[in-house]
Design a protein around this motif. Structure first.
Motif, PDB file in Angstrom:
ATOM      1  N   MET A  47      41.575  96.519 -45.626  1.00 22.21           N
ATOM      2  CA  MET A  47      41.316  97.938 -46.352  1.00 22.21           C
ATOM      3  C   MET A  47      42.081  98.379 -47.525  1.00 22.21           C
ATOM      4  SD  MET A  47      40.385 101.189 -43.820  1.00 22.21           S
ATOM      5  CE  MET A  47      38.860 100.531 -43.273  1.00 22.21           C
ATOM      6  N   HIS A  48      41.535  99.123 -48.192  1.00 24.70           N
ATOM      7  CA  HIS A  48      42.183  99.633 -49.165  1.00 24.70           C
ATOM      8  C   HIS A  48      42.606 101.134 -49.139  1.00 24.70           C
ATOM      9  CE1 HIS A  48      42.678  98.786 -53.864  1.00 24.70           C
ATOM     10  NE2 HIS A  48      43.143 100.174 -53.452  1.00 24.70           N
ATOM     11  N   PHE A  49      43.948 101.248 -49.107  1.00 21.71           N
ATOM     12  CA  PHE A  49      44.516 102.893 -49.113  1.00 21.71           C
ATOM     13  C   PHE A  49      45.097 103.408 -50.225  1.00 21.71           C
ATOM     14  CE2 PHE A  49      44.522 100.845 -44.961  1.00 21.71           C
ATOM     15  CZ  PHE A  49      43.904 101.547 -44.024  1.00 21.71           C
ATOM     16  N   VAL A  50      44.824 104.778 -50.582  1.00 23.36           N
ATOM     17  CA  VAL A  50      45.589 105.261 -51.500  1.00 23.36           C
ATOM     18  C   VAL A  50      46.101 106.459 -50.894  1.00 23.36           C
ATOM     19  CG1 VAL A  50      45.393 105.874 -53.796  1.00 23.36           C
ATOM     20  CG2 VAL A  50      43.945 104.098 -53.273  1.00 23.36           C
ATOM     21  N   PHE A  51      47.445 106.806 -51.106  1.00 26.21           N
ATOM     22  CA  PHE A  51      48.001 108.094 -50.485  1.00 26.21           C
ATOM     23  C   PHE A  51      48.598 108.765 -51.703  1.00 26.21           C
ATOM     24  CE2 PHE A  51      48.303 105.170 -47.018  1.00 26.21           C
ATOM     25  CZ  PHE A  51      48.050 105.855 -45.749  1.00 26.21           C
ATOM     26  N   TRP A  52      48.358 109.916 -51.661  1.00 26.74           N
ATOM     27  CA  TRP A  52      48.519 111.057 -52.648  1.00 26.74           C
ATOM     28  C   TRP A  52      49.818 111.924 -52.252  1.00 26.74           C
ATOM     29  CZ3 TRP A  52      46.823 109.718 -57.592  1.00 26.74           C
ATOM     30  CH2 TRP A  52      45.629 108.925 -57.555  1.00 26.74           C
ATOM     31  N   HIS A  53      50.930 111.837 -52.709  1.00 27.55           N
ATOM     32  CA  HIS A  53      51.981 112.796 -52.402  1.00 27.55           C
ATOM     33  C   HIS A  53      52.501 113.555 -53.380  1.00 27.55           C
ATOM     34  CE1 HIS A  53      51.430 110.537 -48.565  1.00 27.55           C
ATOM     35  NE2 HIS A  53      52.168 111.437 -48.054  1.00 27.55           N
ATOM     36  N   SER A  54      53.542 114.490 -53.280  1.00 21.71           N
ATOM     37  CA  SER A  54      54.421 114.981 -54.427  1.00 21.71           C
ATOM     38  C   SER A  54      55.575 114.117 -54.570  1.00 21.71           C
ATOM     39  CB  SER A  54      54.839 116.436 -54.158  1.00 21.71           C
ATOM     40  OG  SER A  54      55.261 116.638 -52.805  1.00 21.71           O
ATOM     41  N   TYR A  55      56.084 113.462 -53.536  1.00 18.21           N
ATOM     42  CA  TYR A  55      57.206 112.555 -53.642  1.00 18.21           C
ATOM     43  C   TYR A  55      57.125 111.535 -52.640  1.00 18.21           C
ATOM     44  CZ  TYR A  55      59.424 115.012 -49.862  1.00 18.21           C
ATOM     45  OH  TYR A  55      59.483 115.854 -48.623  1.00 18.21           O
ATOM     46  N   LEU A  56      57.907 110.390 -52.827  1.00 13.69           N
ATOM     47  CA  LEU A  56      58.051 109.461 -51.674  1.00 13.69           C
ATOM     48  C   LEU A  56      58.699 110.010 -50.438  1.00 13.69           C
ATOM     49  CD1 LEU A  56      59.164 106.527 -53.963  1.00 13.69           C
ATOM     50  CD2 LEU A  56      56.981 106.854 -52.988  1.00 13.69           C
ATOM     51  N   MET A  57      57.705 110.540 -49.625  1.00 15.01           N
ATOM     52  CA  MET A  57      58.169 111.305 -48.473  1.00 15.01           C
ATOM     53  C   MET A  57      58.881 110.220 -47.312  1.00 15.01           C
ATOM     54  SD  MET A  57      55.253 113.910 -47.695  1.00 15.01           S
ATOM     55  CE  MET A  57      56.109 114.860 -46.463  1.00 15.01           C
ATOM     56  N   PHE A  58      60.193 110.434 -47.047  1.00 15.71           N
ATOM     57  CA  PHE A  58      60.724 109.600 -46.021  1.00 15.71           C
ATOM     58  C   PHE A  58      60.341 109.950 -44.638  1.00 15.71           C
ATOM     59  CE2 PHE A  58      63.060 113.660 -45.985  1.00 15.71           C
ATOM     60  CZ  PHE A  58      63.206 113.825 -47.265  1.00 15.71           C
ATOM     61  N   HIS A  59      59.357 110.776 -44.557  1.00 16.90           N
ATOM     62  CA  HIS A  59      58.962 111.448 -43.033  1.00 16.90           C
ATOM     63  C   HIS A  59      57.657 110.742 -43.027  1.00 16.90           C
ATOM     64  CE1 HIS A  59      61.827 114.920 -43.042  1.00 16.90           C
ATOM     65  NE2 HIS A  59      62.380 113.729 -42.692  1.00 16.90           N
ATOM     66  N   GLN A  60      57.184 109.860 -44.150  1.00 16.85           N
ATOM     67  CA  GLN A  60      55.851 109.298 -44.116  1.00 16.85           C
ATOM     68  C   GLN A  60      56.012 107.739 -44.429  1.00 16.85           C
ATOM     69  OE1 GLN A  60      52.394 110.944 -44.280  1.00 16.85           O
ATOM     70  NE2 GLN A  60      53.546 111.707 -42.613  1.00 16.85           N
ATOM     71  N   ALA A  61      57.162 107.196 -44.973  1.00 21.69           N
ATOM     72  CA  ALA A  61      57.219 105.953 -45.661  1.00 21.69           C
ATOM     73  C   ALA A  61      56.974 104.783 -44.476  1.00 21.69           C
ATOM     74  CB  ALA A  61      58.540 105.826 -46.264  1.00 21.69           C
ATOM     75  N   ALA A  62      57.475 105.187 -43.298  1.00 18.40           N
ATOM     76  CA  ALA A  62      57.729 104.051 -42.123  1.00 18.40           C
ATOM     77  C   ALA A  62      56.280 103.593 -41.746  1.00 18.40           C
ATOM     78  CB  ALA A  62      58.286 104.204 -40.896  1.00 18.40           C
ATOM     79  N   TYR A  63      55.276 104.277 -41.652  1.00 17.33           N
ATOM     80  CA  TYR A  63      53.920 103.985 -41.245  1.00 17.33           C
ATOM     81  C   TYR A  63      53.233 103.358 -42.418  1.00 17.33           C
ATOM     82  CZ  TYR A  63      51.002 107.910 -42.778  1.00 17.33           C
ATOM     83  OH  TYR A  63      50.159 108.821 -43.470  1.00 17.33           O
ATOM     84  N   VAL A 107      52.753 109.227 -56.537  1.00 19.17           N
ATOM     85  CA  VAL A 107      53.734 110.429 -56.358  1.00 19.17           C
ATOM     86  C   VAL A 107      54.075 110.968 -57.535  1.00 19.17           C
ATOM     87  CG1 VAL A 107      54.582 109.569 -54.197  1.00 19.17           C
ATOM     88  CG2 VAL A 107      55.772 108.889 -56.319  1.00 19.17           C
ATOM     89  N   THR A 108      54.529 112.281 -57.573  1.00 26.35           N
ATOM     90  CA  THR A 108      54.602 112.809 -58.865  1.00 26.35           C
ATOM     91  C   THR A 108      56.085 112.252 -59.350  1.00 26.35           C
ATOM     92  OG1 THR A 108      53.326 114.960 -58.227  1.00 26.35           O
ATOM     93  CG2 THR A 108      55.172 115.161 -60.123  1.00 26.35           C
ATOM     94  N   GLN A 109      57.137 112.398 -58.430  1.00 22.68           N
ATOM     95  CA  GLN A 109      58.342 111.940 -58.554  1.00 22.68           C
ATOM     96  C   GLN A 109      58.752 110.847 -57.285  1.00 22.68           C
ATOM     97  OE1 GLN A 109      61.436 115.082 -58.512  1.00 22.68           O
ATOM     98  NE2 GLN A 109      60.002 116.363 -57.760  1.00 22.68           N
ATOM     99  N   ALA A 110      59.858 110.251 -57.563  1.00 22.24           N
ATOM    100  CA  ALA A 110      60.283 109.329 -56.498  1.00 22.24           C
ATOM    101  C   ALA A 110      61.115 110.252 -55.367  1.00 22.24           C
ATOM    102  CB  ALA A 110      61.335 108.396 -56.959  1.00 22.24           C
ATOM    103  N   LEU A 111      62.065 111.225 -55.740  1.00 28.33           N
ATOM    104  CA  LEU A 111      62.711 111.726 -54.565  1.00 28.33           C
ATOM    105  C   LEU A 111      63.452 113.125 -55.504  1.00 28.33           C
ATOM    106  CD1 LEU A 111      63.560 111.815 -51.604  1.00 28.33           C
ATOM    107  CD2 LEU A 111      65.750 110.716 -52.459  1.00 28.33           C
ATOM    108  N   PRO A 112      62.828 114.329 -55.002  1.00 26.61           N
ATOM    109  CA  PRO A 112      63.431 115.633 -55.618  1.00 26.61           C
ATOM    110  C   PRO A 112      64.963 115.581 -55.519  1.00 26.61           C
ATOM    111  CG  PRO A 112      61.508 116.010 -54.316  1.00 26.61           C
ATOM    112  CD  PRO A 112      61.940 114.574 -53.894  1.00 26.61           C
ATOM    113  N   ALA A 113      65.625 116.199 -56.587  1.00 31.47           N
ATOM    114  CA  ALA A 113      67.130 116.263 -56.429  1.00 31.47           C
ATOM    115  C   ALA A 113      67.569 117.044 -55.320  1.00 31.47           C
ATOM    116  CB  ALA A 113      67.618 117.058 -57.722  1.00 31.47           C
ATOM    117  N   HIS A 114      66.846 118.086 -54.925  1.00 31.53           N
ATOM    118  CA  HIS A 114      67.529 118.768 -53.486  1.00 31.53           C
ATOM    119  C   HIS A 114      67.656 117.958 -52.470  1.00 31.53           C
ATOM    120  CE1 HIS A 114      63.261 119.774 -53.062  1.00 31.53           C
ATOM    121  NE2 HIS A 114      63.464 119.647 -51.848  1.00 31.53           N
ATOM    122  N   TYR A 115      66.774 116.948 -52.228  1.00 37.80           N
ATOM    123  CA  TYR A 115      66.797 116.113 -51.078  1.00 37.80           C
ATOM    124  C   TYR A 115      68.015 115.025 -51.360  1.00 37.80           C
ATOM    125  CZ  TYR A 115      62.626 117.676 -49.055  1.00 37.80           C
ATOM    126  OH  TYR A 115      61.652 118.443 -48.364  1.00 37.80           O
TER     127      TYR A 115
END
Length: 376
Positions: free
Chosen positions: A1-17, A33-41
């Motif tokens: 199956m072909h999946f495409v996920f759209w997020h604002s950044y590489l969410m560490f609370h989503q990456a594992a699955y 994603v818009t960016q890899a990881l926001p500066a505040h994180y």
């Protein structure tokens, strides 16, 4: 199956699955994603997540968005459509294409002054978007204040709203027994009004366990207020404040605590709950935290009525007097239940449910019309 996920950044609370989906034979997974990881994180010590075999696209061009969002037969997952520019742009690009579109979102049901205007905004979104969606993966789904109730009230079909979770990677910590000679209660998070750390201080001050200690791990504008409150309640000597730590050290602090408390007035989820359970530390959290979905009273923690110091004190008392657990067993059970492979399997199960042909209920006969004869 072909999946495409759209997020604002590489969410560490989503990456594992998502990474686990990419490891499954026959799957192709793109993460845009818009960016890899926001500066505040980054400043708070969060690492960029391991993406494994996922095909990552950072700041995709309009042409790339159009190509990825319209691949025939693909599963398109948009993490939020309000306030998230890239997921919304991809959603709009996908409309009219032969793809399966899903909204993934945290619970937005926050009682209080914000509820009505928020409901109006999300109802407007539902009116525009729901006919293009095959379903909603709701993070923080259940209960009186759950996302299922909120999004159904906004106009999304209740049968197309399914529960989902945030997920974290396990952090290796020593499997040593906790032995500090006293009960150690831990809070981890921002020191802001919404987190209701003041409620925890009041409940803790009423707990009849004079040897108990409370550690508050985090920082924010409420810290001076909370320090003064601890002094006013006469518990300043039993409460310690620590600034934020790198993620691995924070998880180690969880492993060294007896119980973690998340007393928030509202939290879409609350990933500290996952992190604590996965190192064998039980959790007490309010019923307005999305992560209360994974708490089973008396087995891995307790849920209490948000805003009630008395209810939180009672849960702390129950923990002290009644709760019995094996830390190693709890860590093993919760890691198996909440880690990437389990959540990936849950995602695919829910996806299959939502993609299954819907049963059309039989239509009642109209009075005065004949019932067609069936030839045998």
């Amino acid at each position: 199956m072909h999946f495409v996920f759209w997020h604002s950044y590489l969410m560490f609370h989503q990456a594992a699955y998502i990474r686990e989906l990419a490891n499954t034979p026959g799957n192709t997974v793109h993460w845009c994603v818009t960016q890899a990881l926001p500066a505040h994180y980054r400043d708070r010590g969060y690492p960029q997540p391991d993406t494994g075999r996922i095909q990552v696209h950072v700041a995709p061009t309009p042409a790339q968005i159009a190509e990825l969002a319209t691949r025939p037969g693909s599963v398109q997952v948009f993490f939020g459509l309000r306030g998230f520019a890239l997921p919304l742009a991809a959603f709009k690009a996908s409309r009219g294409a032969p793809v399966h579109r899903f909204l993934m979102t945290e619970n937005r049901y926050e009682p209080g002054a914000r509820l009505l205007p928020r409901w109006l905004l999300y109802t407007w979104d539902a009116l525009r978007h729901r006919r293009h969606l095959s379903g909603v993966f709701c993070i923080g789904h259940a209960g009186r204040y759950g996302g299922a109730r909120f999004f159904a009230a906004c106009g999304y079909p209740r049968s197309r709203i399914v529960p989902f979770v945030h997920v974290v990677d396990p952090t290796p910590v020593p499997r040593t027994p906790v032995s500090h000679g006293h009960l150690q209660v831990l809070y981890v998070g921002q020191l802001i009004a919404r987190k209701r750390v003041d409620l925890l201080l009041r409940a803790f001050s009423q707990l009849d366990v004079p040897t108990a200690r409370l550690r508050i791990l985090g920082q924010g504008p409420q810290e001076p207020v909370l320090r003064r409150l601890a002094a006013q309640l006469g518990i300043a000597e039993r409460v310690s404040f620590s600034p934020g730590l790198p993620n691995a050290e924070t998880v180690a602090a969880m492993a060294g605590a007896d119980v973690l408390v998340l007393p928030s007035r509202f939290d879409g989820w609350g990933a500290v709950v996952n992190e604590a359970l996965m190192v064998g530390t039980p959790v007490i959290c309010s019923n307005r935290c999305g992560a209360s979905d994974v708490i089973e009273n008396g087995r891995n923690g307790y849920v209490f009525e948000a805003g009630s110091a008395r209810a939180l004190r009672e849960r702390l008392r129950q923990y002290c007097e009644e709760f019995r657990w094996n830390r190693t067993e709890l860590a093993h059970t919760e890691t198996a239940r909440l880690s990437g492979p389990a959540v990936a399997a849950r995602f695919q199960h829910r996806l299959a449910q939502l993609l299954a042909p819907q049963q059309t209920p039989p239509q009642p006969a109209v009075p005065g019309t004949a019932t067609p004869m069936v030839k045998r």
